[in-house]
Design a protein around this motif. Sequence first.
Motif, short mmCIF file in Angstrom:
data_model
loop_
_atom_site.label_atom_id
_atom_site.label_comp_id
_atom_site.label_asym_id
_atom_site.label_seq_id
_atom_site.Cartn_x
_atom_site.Cartn_y
_atom_site.Cartn_z
N ASP B 95 0.84 -1.21 0.00
CA ASP B 95 0.00 0.00 0.00
C ASP B 95 0.88 1.25 0.00
OD1 ASP B 95 -2.40 -1.49 0.18
OD2 ASP B 95 -2.23 -1.61 2.37
N THR B 96 1.89 1.22 0.86
CA THR B 96 2.78 2.39 0.97
C THR B 96 3.51 2.63 -0.34
OG1 THR B 96 3.08 2.26 3.35
CG2 THR B 96 4.90 3.19 2.11
N ILE B 97 3.97 1.55 -0.96
CA ILE B 97 4.73 1.70 -2.20
C ILE B 97 3.83 2.21 -3.34
CG2 ILE B 97 5.86 0.33 -4.04
CD1 ILE B 97 7.74 1.12 -1.74
N VAL B 98 2.61 1.72 -3.39
CA VAL B 98 1.70 2.17 -4.45
C VAL B 98 1.38 3.66 -4.27
CG1 VAL B 98 -0.65 1.96 -5.35
CG2 VAL B 98 0.73 -0.09 -4.96
N ILE B 145 7.39 -1.70 -7.42
CA ILE B 145 6.17 -2.11 -8.12
C ILE B 145 6.47 -3.31 -9.01
CG2 ILE B 145 4.52 -1.40 -9.93
CD1 ILE B 145 3.81 -0.15 -7.29
N VAL B 146 7.60 -3.24 -9.71
CA VAL B 146 7.96 -4.34 -10.61
C VAL B 146 8.28 -5.61 -9.81
CG1 VAL B 146 9.63 -5.13 -12.33
CG2 VAL B 146 8.76 -2.79 -12.43
N ARG B 147 9.05 -5.46 -8.74
CA ARG B 147 9.39 -6.65 -7.94
C ARG B 147 8.15 -7.29 -7.33
NH1 ARG B 147 13.13 -3.28 -5.03
NH2 ARG B 147 15.01 -3.17 -6.30
N LEU B 148 7.27 -6.46 -6.82
CA LEU B 148 6.07 -7.01 -6.15
C LEU B 148 5.10 -7.56 -7.19
CD1 LEU B 148 5.42 -4.30 -3.38
CD2 LEU B 148 6.62 -6.47 -3.13
N GLY B 149 4.95 -6.84 -8.29
CA GLY B 149 4.02 -7.28 -9.33
C GLY B 149 4.49 -8.56 -9.99
N LYS B 158 -1.46 -8.96 -3.79
CA LYS B 158 -1.50 -7.91 -2.77
C LYS B 158 -1.33 -6.53 -3.40
CE LYS B 158 -0.23 -8.86 1.87
NZ LYS B 158 -0.05 -10.09 2.64
N VAL B 159 -0.33 -6.40 -4.27
CA VAL B 159 -0.04 -5.07 -4.80
C VAL B 159 -1.11 -4.66 -5.82
CG1 VAL B 159 1.54 -5.67 -6.70
CG2 VAL B 159 1.87 -3.55 -5.43
N GLN B 160 -1.70 -5.64 -6.51
CA GLN B 160 -2.80 -5.30 -7.43
C GLN B 160 -3.99 -4.75 -6.61
OE1 GLN B 160 -2.92 -5.67 -11.09
NE2 GLN B 160 -4.52 -4.20 -10.56
N ALA B 161 -4.23 -5.37 -5.45
CA ALA B 161 -5.31 -4.88 -4.60
C ALA B 161 -5.02 -3.46 -4.11
CB ALA B 161 -5.52 -5.83 -3.42
N SER B 162 -3.76 -3.20 -3.78
CA SER B 162 -3.38 -1.83 -3.34
C SER B 162 -3.64 -0.84 -4.47
CB SER B 162 -1.90 -1.76 -2.97
OG SER B 162 -1.54 -2.75 -2.06
N ILE B 163 -3.28 -1.23 -5.68
CA ILE B 163 -3.46 -0.35 -6.84
C ILE B 163 -4.96 -0.09 -7.05
CG2 ILE B 163 -3.33 -0.32 -9.38
CD1 ILE B 163 -0.55 -1.72 -8.99
N LEU B 166 -6.24 2.26 -4.23
CA LEU B 166 -5.77 3.66 -4.18
C LEU B 166 -6.02 4.42 -5.49
CD1 LEU B 166 -2.48 3.12 -2.12
CD2 LEU B 166 -4.60 4.22 -1.34
N TRP B 167 -6.43 3.68 -6.51
CA TRP B 167 -6.62 4.32 -7.82
C TRP B 167 -7.57 5.50 -7.75
CZ3 TRP B 167 -3.73 3.95 -11.97
CH2 TRP B 167 -4.21 4.49 -13.17
#
Lengths: 320, 252
Positions: B95-98, B145-149, B158-163, B166-167
């Motif tokens: 979440d923080t990174i996004v 983003i690239v590493r997590l994605g 997880k990171v898709q859900a954050s995106i 927060l979109w």
Amino acid sequence: MSPVEMNLEARFDAYVAEEKKIEPKDWMPDAYRKTLIRQISQHAHSEIVGMLPEGNWISRAPSLKRKAILLAKVQDEAGHGLYLYSAAETLGVTRDQMLDDLHTGKAKYSSIFNYPTLTWADMGAVGWLVDGAAIMNQVPLCKCSYGPYARAMVRVCKEESFHQRQGFQVMLNLAQGTPEQKAMAQDALNRWWWPSLMMFGPNDADSPHSAQSMKWNIKRFSNDELRQRFVDMTVPQAELLGLTIPDPDLKWNEARGHYDFGDIQWEEFYNVIKGNGPCNKERLAARVKAHEDGAWVREAANAYAQKQKAKKADATTHAA
Amino acid sequence: MTEGQHLQIILRLGDDALVLGQRLSAWCGHGPILEEDIALSNTALDLIGQARNFYTLASSREDQGRDEDQLAFFRTDKEFQNHLLLEQPNGHFGDTIVRQFFFSAFALERYAFLSRQLVDAEVAGIAAKAVKELQYHWEHAAQWIVRLGDGTTESHEKVQASIDHLWSYTGEFFNADEVDAAGAEAGLLPDLEVMRKAWNASVEACLAQATLTRPEDGWMQRGGKQGIHSEHLSYMLAEMQVLPRTYPDATW
């Protein structure tokens, strides 16, 4: 011990006695290696656990300047943790192993961080007293016989000395501030004074590892010598601040050329080490939580790196 | 652009930086790996530094005797005009990174423009320093983003859900109100429609590399720039402002 090893050990002792540095690939006695791993990893753990009590006030620092200074300071501690874990890794232990030992309670860290930071003045007292005591302990380590540790400590000590001065500056501002601020400063000194004296460890007679460490040039001065030096340095600073050190037995001893001070409550010291300090559980829980919450992130980074490596290897194969 | 609007623009720049800097600084000591404690603290320090520069400039312009700390600690949530995205809670690391990724893509473009404009030399000076910092913030966030994605299945989800979550806070970047419009007309602020294109290009390229999906542009949250915030800001300020408000006569 075989004759060859006896010979090696004798040469090692002579080498160290000549104030020469031992480097990672040099032969060293197992006990020397173990002592260093224990000491350097504990030191690294102290740096990262030590981020927590001060980190506690970053969000509430009372001015933007103070916020930036405190954040930079706590960030420095993370940097010290990194140098020290790296120094310990040169002895054949991994950061993961060291962190496991911390998280399972096998490895210790400095007990001082098991005390709470209750007011902003604690940011002053911790910098002034705790970092001050740490410097007393650490400056001699810049000459430690193990090269990577000694070199890491040179950098650590430079930054710690800056931290101590900023801590004193926080105390000075409070001591010269409103009556509430002055009371806050005195209260912080009252709470941090004795735990700071305990940071030098047990009295010399009760210090189990000292003699061997002295012989190996890891330790240069005894616990009591360093503690005395700290008291002698700090008393005039407290006077300058107009604050009272909470020790009715504290007085200058002309004959000794040192301050005499009261007896330390060792029962408290050993209880905090055993896990009964006010914040032992919180501190360890916070470290474990950060590590566990971050597991998926580290796994992702590893998985991504593996994928990239595989892609590269694949490309090389095709190119060939 | 009126003088009042000019001042408001400077304060908004400061508010964005301070609110995000305050949020990020909470990671110090709690990151997933020691290197990230250092990186996120560094980013927070840059942001707090930017906020101090803008507040000090605002203070010299408004002539009300409010210094940087009065602007930071003695304004209410209604008076803060940061984008809503920046006050959203840290959540987990993704979440923080996004949040950082979305904002850095925007702020980097904005600072690049601000450093080049000729309307306000002092703003340009602050921006010229900040643009270098933002380049690093952007790269740091984009790499994560690239590493997590493209890491594990878990990290991807997880990171898709954050995106996705927060979109809806990103539309506010490009939703010009009259202050933005006046600033753009005077040449101090960029045209937000131009910014939108640049932002989309950066974000989409990185998401594609990360094997992540760009959400559809649906309803976008708004209000931060007008002082109508999410529930989170008031708590954040209560904590941040507690000492100066408890001891208003003290200096620290």
